[in-house]
Design a protein around this motif. Sequence first.
Motif, short mmCIF file in Angstrom:
data_model
loop_
_atom_site.label_atom_id
_atom_site.label_comp_id
_atom_site.label_asym_id
_atom_site.label_seq_id
_atom_site.Cartn_x
_atom_site.Cartn_y
_atom_site.Cartn_z
N UNK A 197 6.99 -3.15 -55.55
CA UNK A 197 8.37 -3.63 -55.49
C UNK A 197 8.64 -4.81 -56.44
N UNK A 198 7.73 -5.78 -56.60
CA UNK A 198 8.02 -6.86 -57.56
C UNK A 198 8.25 -6.33 -58.98
N UNK A 199 7.52 -5.31 -59.38
CA UNK A 199 7.72 -4.73 -60.71
C UNK A 199 9.10 -4.09 -60.81
N UNK A 200 9.53 -3.44 -59.75
CA UNK A 200 10.87 -2.84 -59.73
C UNK A 200 11.94 -3.92 -59.91
N UNK A 201 11.74 -5.07 -59.29
CA UNK A 201 12.70 -6.17 -59.43
C UNK A 201 12.69 -6.73 -60.85
N UNK A 202 11.51 -6.77 -61.49
CA UNK A 202 11.43 -7.20 -62.89
C UNK A 202 12.20 -6.24 -63.79
N UNK A 203 12.03 -4.96 -63.54
CA UNK A 203 12.72 -3.95 -64.33
C UNK A 203 14.24 -4.10 -64.15
N UNK A 204 14.67 -4.36 -62.92
CA UNK A 204 16.09 -4.54 -62.67
C UNK A 204 16.64 -5.75 -63.43
N UNK A 205 15.92 -6.85 -63.39
CA UNK A 205 16.35 -8.07 -64.09
C UNK A 205 16.47 -7.81 -65.59
N UNK A 206 15.45 -7.17 -66.16
CA UNK A 206 15.46 -6.88 -67.58
C UNK A 206 16.61 -5.93 -67.94
N UNK A 207 16.85 -4.95 -67.11
CA UNK A 207 17.92 -3.99 -67.37
C UNK A 207 19.28 -4.68 -67.33
N UNK A 208 19.47 -5.59 -66.39
CA UNK A 208 20.73 -6.34 -66.32
C UNK A 208 20.93 -7.22 -67.55
N UNK A 209 19.85 -7.81 -68.05
CA UNK A 209 19.94 -8.62 -69.26
C UNK A 209 20.32 -7.75 -70.46
N UNK A 210 19.68 -6.61 -70.57
CA UNK A 210 19.99 -5.69 -71.67
C UNK A 210 21.42 -5.18 -71.55
N UNK A 243 20.56 1.36 -63.74
CA UNK A 243 20.73 0.46 -62.60
C UNK A 243 21.04 1.23 -61.31
N UNK A 244 21.77 2.34 -61.43
CA UNK A 244 22.01 3.17 -60.23
C UNK A 244 20.70 3.73 -59.70
N UNK A 245 19.83 4.19 -60.60
CA UNK A 245 18.53 4.72 -60.18
C UNK A 245 17.65 3.62 -59.58
N UNK A 246 17.71 2.45 -60.17
CA UNK A 246 16.94 1.31 -59.64
C UNK A 246 17.43 0.97 -58.23
N UNK A 247 18.74 0.99 -58.03
CA UNK A 247 19.29 0.71 -56.70
C UNK A 247 18.80 1.75 -55.69
N UNK A 248 18.72 3.00 -56.11
CA UNK A 248 18.19 4.05 -55.23
C UNK A 248 16.74 3.76 -54.86
N UNK A 249 15.94 3.37 -55.84
CA UNK A 249 14.53 3.06 -55.58
C UNK A 249 14.39 1.86 -54.65
N UNK A 250 15.27 0.87 -54.81
CA UNK A 250 15.23 -0.29 -53.92
C UNK A 250 15.55 0.12 -52.48
N UNK A 251 16.50 1.03 -52.31
CA UNK A 251 16.82 1.53 -50.97
C UNK A 251 15.63 2.29 -50.39
N UNK A 252 14.96 3.07 -51.23
CA UNK A 252 13.78 3.79 -50.77
C UNK A 252 12.67 2.82 -50.37
N UNK A 253 12.53 1.72 -51.12
CA UNK A 253 11.54 0.70 -50.77
C UNK A 253 11.88 0.07 -49.42
#
Length: 70
Positions: free
Chosen positions: A9-22, A42-52
């Motif tokens: 999950x921490x890696x997923x949050x890093x990916x989300x942060x980087x994607x928002x910056x980009x 970001x929609x896919x990341x949100x789905x993965x966060x819900x799954x987590x």
Amino acid sequence: MLRLDLAQEPRLLEIETNTRQRLGEAQRMQWLGEVAGLQESLRHIADKKQQAERLRAQAGRGEDGVAALG
């Protein structure tokens, strides 16, 4: 099919942060295709966060902490 456990999950949050910056950069530069792609990511990341979150709830109930995610 992706497999995710809560240790990732921490890696997923890093990916989300980087994607928002980009996304911010793409919006400033008016790269509309890139904006659309990053918004989809970001929609896919949100789905993965819900799954987590569901995995965390399962782990709290003593169920298997690893599940198949798609």
